[in-house]
Design an enzyme around this catalytic site. Structure first.
Site, PDB file in Angstrom:
ATOM      1  N   VAL A  51      -4.214  17.697  -8.597  1.00 55.00           N
ATOM      2  CA  VAL A  51      -3.071  16.777  -8.578  1.00 55.00           C
ATOM      3  C   VAL A  51      -3.548  15.338  -8.762  1.00 55.00           C
ATOM      4  O   VAL A  51      -2.885  14.529  -9.421  1.00 55.00           O
ATOM      5  CB  VAL A  51      -2.285  16.909  -7.250  1.00 55.00           C
ATOM      6  CG1 VAL A  51      -1.152  15.885  -7.181  1.00 55.00           C
ATOM      7  CG2 VAL A  51      -1.723  18.319  -7.102  1.00 55.00           C
ATOM      8  N   CYS A  52      -4.714  15.024  -8.208  1.00 56.60           N
ATOM      9  CA  CYS A  52      -5.204  13.640  -8.188  1.00 56.60           C
ATOM     10  C   CYS A  52      -5.245  12.960  -9.557  1.00 56.60           C
ATOM     11  O   CYS A  52      -4.760  11.835  -9.690  1.00 56.60           O
ATOM     12  CB  CYS A  52      -6.579  13.574  -7.526  1.00 56.60           C
ATOM     13  SG  CYS A  52      -6.546  14.095  -5.792  1.00 56.60           S
TER      14      CYS A  52
END
Length: 200
Positions: A51-52
């Site tokens: 997700v980062c």
């Protein structure tokens, strides 16, 4: 509300740390360097995860929109500056960040994450904390997400614009307010001006 030493309406916890800058160079930066500007300071768990990169790329790609309203973006994780650099040198098609327009802070000692109340102690990584700090260094907004869910650039931009509007005009912003929308005068009689326009 508070998170660690970070409290709404109080000076944001100061920090100094090494960061990878947009040009790829290493630099020691501190929050005090940004006085006179709004700052969106956000934490993410780890480099080279899933997700980062979607969050960091989304914020970086829109950094100019924030700069146009006198706001800077700073990202931080517990990874080293060398790890940050390797991630920026990895192409986006391979899960990397590619070229960045915002600094990536290396919180290797985890003291910044602790001060801001986002450290996940059992894993030694940061929750997805986001902090809006005004041009006087006062903390105005705190959001902390659990690890699986990313944040909205649009909502962050809207919040900065709303705080700046209230700072400038002394009016308050209703739910969903966007620049150009009606605001509310914080006075019992004058507020009726806004409410009289609402649907029954």
């Amino acid at each position: 509300m508070s998170a660690g030493k970070a409290q709404i309406g109080k000076p944001a916890p100061e920090f100094q740390a090494k960061a990878v800058m947009p040009g790829g160079e290493f630099k020691d930066i501190k929050l005090a360097d940004y006085r006179g500007k709004y700052v969106v300071f956000f934490f993410y768990p780890l480099d080279f995860t899933f997700v980062c990169p979607t969050e960091i790329i989304a914020f970086s790609d829109r950094a100019e929109e924030f700069r146009k309203i006198n706001c800077e973006l700073i990202a931080a994780s517990v990874d080293s500056h060398f790890c940050h650099l390797a991630w920026t040198n990895t192409s986006r098609k391979e899960g990397g960040l590619g070229s960045m327009k915002i600094p990536l802070v290396a919180d290797t000692k985890r003291t910044i994450s602790q001060d801001y109340g986002v450290l996940k102690e059992d894993e030694g990584i940061s929750f997805r904390g986001l902090f809006i700090i005004d041009d006087k260094g006062i903390l105005r907004q705190i959001t902390i997400n659990d690890l699986p869910v990313g944040r909205s650039v649009d909502e962050t931009l809207r919040l900065v614009q709303a705080f700046q509007h209230t700072d400038k005009f002394g009016e308050v912003c209703p739910a969903g307010w966007k620049p150009g929308s009606d605001t509310i005068k914080p006075d019992i009689s004058k507020s009726k001006e806004y409410f009289s326009k609402q649907k029954a």
